[in-house]
Scaffold this motif. Structure first.
Motif, mmCIF file in Angstrom:
data_model
loop_
_atom_site.group_PDB
_atom_site.id
_atom_site.type_symbol
_atom_site.label_atom_id
_atom_site.label_comp_id
_atom_site.label_asym_id
_atom_site.label_seq_id
_atom_site.Cartn_x
_atom_site.Cartn_y
_atom_site.Cartn_z
ATOM 1 N N ALA A 197 0.831 -1.208 0.000
ATOM 2 C CA ALA A 197 0.000 0.000 0.000
ATOM 3 C C ALA A 197 0.864 1.256 0.000
ATOM 4 C CB ALA A 197 -0.912 -0.008 1.223
ATOM 5 N N THR A 198 1.981 1.213 0.718
ATOM 6 C CA THR A 198 2.858 2.377 0.783
ATOM 7 C C THR A 198 3.484 2.682 -0.567
ATOM 8 O OG1 THR A 198 3.372 1.876 3.096
ATOM 9 C CG2 THR A 198 4.870 3.355 1.937
ATOM 10 N N PHE A 199 3.933 1.663 -1.281
ATOM 11 C CA PHE A 199 4.536 1.896 -2.589
ATOM 12 C C PHE A 199 3.496 2.334 -3.615
ATOM 13 C CE2 PHE A 199 8.038 -1.014 -1.087
ATOM 14 C CZ PHE A 199 8.964 0.008 -0.993
ATOM 15 N N GLY A 200 2.265 1.880 -3.425
ATOM 16 C CA GLY A 200 1.197 2.404 -4.274
ATOM 17 C C GLY A 200 1.029 3.897 -4.089
ATOM 18 N N ALA A 201 1.138 4.358 -2.836
ATOM 19 C CA ALA A 201 1.066 5.797 -2.569
ATOM 20 C C ALA A 201 2.256 6.527 -3.167
ATOM 21 C CB ALA A 201 0.998 6.029 -1.059
ATOM 22 N N MET A 202 3.434 5.907 -3.133
ATOM 23 C CA MET A 202 4.612 6.532 -3.742
ATOM 24 C C MET A 202 4.398 6.783 -5.239
ATOM 25 S SD MET A 202 8.395 4.904 -4.450
ATOM 26 C CE MET A 202 9.103 4.997 -2.816
ATOM 27 N N VAL A 203 3.885 5.782 -5.932
ATOM 28 C CA VAL A 203 3.632 5.931 -7.369
ATOM 29 C C VAL A 203 2.549 6.975 -7.614
ATOM 30 C CG1 VAL A 203 2.776 4.729 -9.418
ATOM 31 C CG2 VAL A 203 4.402 3.590 -7.896
ATOM 32 N N TYR A 204 1.488 6.921 -6.806
ATOM 33 C CA TYR A 204 0.368 7.837 -6.991
ATOM 34 C C TYR A 204 0.793 9.288 -6.808
ATOM 35 C CZ TYR A 204 -4.299 9.857 -6.299
ATOM 36 O OH TYR A 204 -5.438 10.623 -6.404
ATOM 37 N N ILE A 205 1.623 9.546 -5.799
ATOM 38 C CA ILE A 205 2.001 10.931 -5.488
ATOM 39 C C ILE A 205 3.135 11.423 -6.375
ATOM 40 C CG2 ILE A 205 2.935 12.454 -3.704
ATOM 41 C CD1 ILE A 205 1.550 10.656 -1.630
ATOM 42 N N PHE A 206 4.208 10.662 -6.454
ATOM 43 C CA PHE A 206 5.420 11.178 -7.077
ATOM 44 C C PHE A 206 5.560 10.797 -8.548
ATOM 45 C CE2 PHE A 206 6.429 11.082 -2.546
ATOM 46 C CZ PHE A 206 6.884 12.370 -2.376
ATOM 47 N N GLN A 207 5.129 9.604 -8.930
ATOM 48 C CA GLN A 207 5.265 9.226 -10.335
ATOM 49 C C GLN A 207 4.122 9.775 -11.174
ATOM 50 O OE1 GLN A 207 6.796 5.295 -11.120
ATOM 51 N NE2 GLN A 207 5.387 4.996 -12.829
ATOM 52 N N GLN A 208 2.907 9.751 -10.611
ATOM 53 C CA GLN A 208 1.760 10.276 -11.340
ATOM 54 C C GLN A 208 1.489 11.744 -11.031
ATOM 55 O OE1 GLN A 208 -1.557 7.702 -10.528
ATOM 56 N NE2 GLN A 208 -0.574 5.912 -11.459
ATOM 57 N N GLY A 209 2.068 12.266 -9.957
ATOM 58 C CA GLY A 209 1.934 13.682 -9.642
ATOM 59 C C GLY A 209 0.633 14.077 -8.984
ATOM 60 N N GLN A 210 -0.074 13.112 -8.390
ATOM 61 C CA GLN A 210 -1.331 13.438 -7.719
ATOM 62 C C GLN A 210 -1.048 14.060 -6.349
ATOM 63 O OE1 GLN A 210 -4.109 13.065 -9.386
ATOM 64 N NE2 GLN A 210 -3.139 11.997 -11.102
ATOM 65 N N VAL A 211 -1.900 15.022 -5.962
ATOM 66 C CA VAL A 211 -1.825 15.746 -4.682
ATOM 67 C C VAL A 211 -0.401 16.187 -4.353
ATOM 68 C CG1 VAL A 211 -3.860 14.596 -3.747
ATOM 69 C CG2 VAL A 211 -1.629 13.590 -3.301
ATOM 70 N N ARG A 212 0.369 16.540 -5.370
ATOM 71 C CA ARG A 212 1.752 16.917 -5.092
ATOM 72 C C ARG A 212 1.840 18.237 -4.330
ATOM 73 N NH1 ARG A 212 4.394 19.100 -10.750
ATOM 74 N NH2 ARG A 212 2.607 20.251 -11.522
ATOM 75 N N TYR A 213 0.815 19.056 -4.398
ATOM 76 C CA TYR A 213 0.825 20.320 -3.651
ATOM 77 C C TYR A 213 0.833 20.068 -2.147
ATOM 78 C CZ TYR A 213 -4.169 19.269 -3.323
ATOM 79 O OH TYR A 213 -5.376 18.655 -3.099
ATOM 80 N N ARG A 214 0.482 18.848 -1.719
ATOM 81 C CA ARG A 214 0.490 18.530 -0.291
ATOM 82 C C ARG A 214 1.894 18.247 0.230
ATOM 83 N NH1 ARG A 214 -4.252 20.072 2.084
ATOM 84 N NH2 ARG A 214 -6.048 19.381 0.850
ATOM 85 N N VAL A 215 2.792 17.859 -0.647
ATOM 86 C CA VAL A 215 4.147 17.498 -0.210
ATOM 87 C C VAL A 215 5.199 18.433 -0.794
ATOM 88 C CG1 VAL A 215 3.565 15.081 0.139
ATOM 89 C CG2 VAL A 215 4.358 15.827 -2.104
ATOM 90 N N GLY A 216 4.797 19.527 -1.405
ATOM 91 C CA GLY A 216 5.759 20.456 -1.986
ATOM 92 C C GLY A 216 5.859 20.285 -3.484
ATOM 93 N N ASP A 217 6.296 21.312 -4.149
ATOM 94 C CA ASP A 217 6.365 21.301 -5.604
ATOM 95 C C ASP A 217 7.566 20.485 -6.078
ATOM 96 O OD1 ASP A 217 5.642 21.869 -8.185
ATOM 97 O OD2 ASP A 217 6.774 23.740 -8.263
ATOM 98 N N PHE A 218 7.363 19.722 -7.151
ATOM 99 C CA PHE A 218 8.427 18.954 -7.783
ATOM 100 C C PHE A 218 8.006 18.651 -9.214
ATOM 101 C CE2 PHE A 218 5.592 16.068 -5.585
ATOM 102 C CZ PHE A 218 5.285 15.117 -6.546
ATOM 103 N N THR A 219 8.959 18.293 -10.031
ATOM 104 C CA THR A 219 8.688 18.015 -11.441
ATOM 105 C C THR A 219 8.253 16.563 -11.609
ATOM 106 O OG1 THR A 219 10.344 19.627 -12.134
ATOM 107 C CG2 THR A 219 9.655 17.986 -13.762
ATOM 108 N N VAL A 220 7.109 16.358 -12.222
ATOM 109 C CA VAL A 220 6.586 15.015 -12.459
ATOM 110 C C VAL A 220 7.182 14.479 -13.762
ATOM 111 C CG1 VAL A 220 4.520 13.620 -12.815
ATOM 112 C CG2 VAL A 220 4.458 15.583 -11.259
ATOM 113 N N THR A 221 7.920 13.381 -13.673
ATOM 114 C CA THR A 221 8.567 12.797 -14.857
ATOM 115 C C THR A 221 7.871 11.537 -15.350
ATOM 116 O OG1 THR A 221 10.068 11.468 -13.501
ATOM 117 C CG2 THR A 221 10.779 13.695 -14.098
#
Length: 260
Positions: free
Chosen positions: A89-113
């Motif tokens: 479940a944790t790695f699913g959240a990693m992909v959802y947030i950082f790889q797909q760029g969802q809710v990224r405003y909650r963890v700070g701005d970054f470039t979605v690749t």
């Protein structure tokens, strides 16, 4: 020597196929290739060669420690399976947030690749697994101590959870503060590791330990404490607490019933 750049996008299947084609061409010397795709594939191959041995060492060491502390075969296996579920479940959240760029405003701005550095899941996995097993060793150890006194699985689970709850909360709070402090950094790799491990700790503290572990132990009943006689005899040499107390022996001899 002339450098040649490729047209396919880095990390794409077309780029990987082109790289393999170039390296497979007959030549008097090995073809030298560079770039993001070559670096990714070489790093993947090196990491995957060592990954099975690392997983075996970590899992066996964890199972051995849990076996000694809980004096059970079921509890170590249960702990490993629940931790794998938590980490999935944790790695699913990693992909959802950082790889797909969802809710990224909650963890700070970054470039979605659309990709994730290969080493980051490995680092996050071993950190999160270590922290979760730390909690997993503490809780069953407290439950086992209570079961040695009461011989009642339901009561022992409640007492063990009550005894460990405050320590869980304080420990998780300290770890979360440290990880969230790292999560506000502008270094994306550090942000990914910190947020992923923080989510794992939060999931462990809120769902896994207070809900799933007691529920599974309640359903398992006496199976929680099953241990073959030969293993029990050898374990008594390392852990004298496996010997029943005089009170328990007297209770057993008097015919008093003990619930699972």
């Amino acid at each position: 020597m002339r450098a040649i750049s490729s047209r396919p996008r880095p990390y794409s299947a077309a780029a990987a196929d082109l790289l393999h084609t170039i390296r497979a061409q007959p030549a008097p010397a090995p073809a030298l290739t560079g770039g993001a795709t070559a670096d990714f594939l070489d790093t993947s191959a090196a990491a995957l060669r060592q990954l099975p041995a690392a997983l075996v060492i970590v899992v066996l060491a964890t199972l051995a420690l849990l076996f000694v502390f809980t004096r059970s075969l079921f509890l170590p296996l249960k702990a490993s399976l629940i931790n794998l579920l938590s980490l999935t479940a944790t790695f699913g959240a990693m992909v959802y947030i950082f790889q797909q760029g969802q809710v990224r405003y909650r963890v700070g701005d970054f470039t979605v690749t659309g990709t994730t550095d290969l080493m980051l899941p490995f680092i996050a996995f071993f950190l999160a697994f270590g922290l979760s097993m730390d909690y997993e060793i503490l809780l069953p150890a407290r439950i086992t101590e209570a079961y040695d006194r009461t011989r009642d699985t339901t009561r022992a689970t409640a007492e063990g959870l009550q005894a460990a709850a405050s320590l869980f909360t304080a420990s998780a709070a300290v770890v979360l503060v440290v990880l969230l402090a790292l999560a506000v950094t502008d270094v994306v790799q550090m942000k990914i590791i910190a947020v992923t491990v923080a989510l794992s700790v939060l999931l462990d503290t809120v769902v896994i330990r207070p809900l799933m572990v007691p529920a599974v132990m309640k359903l398992a009943g006496r199976a929680n404490w099953w241990l073959p006689a030969p293993l029990r005899r050898h374990l008594r040499l390392l852990h004298p607490a496996t010997e029943p107390s005089q009170h328990q022996t007297a209770a057993s001899g008097s015919g008093m019933s003990m619930r699972p």
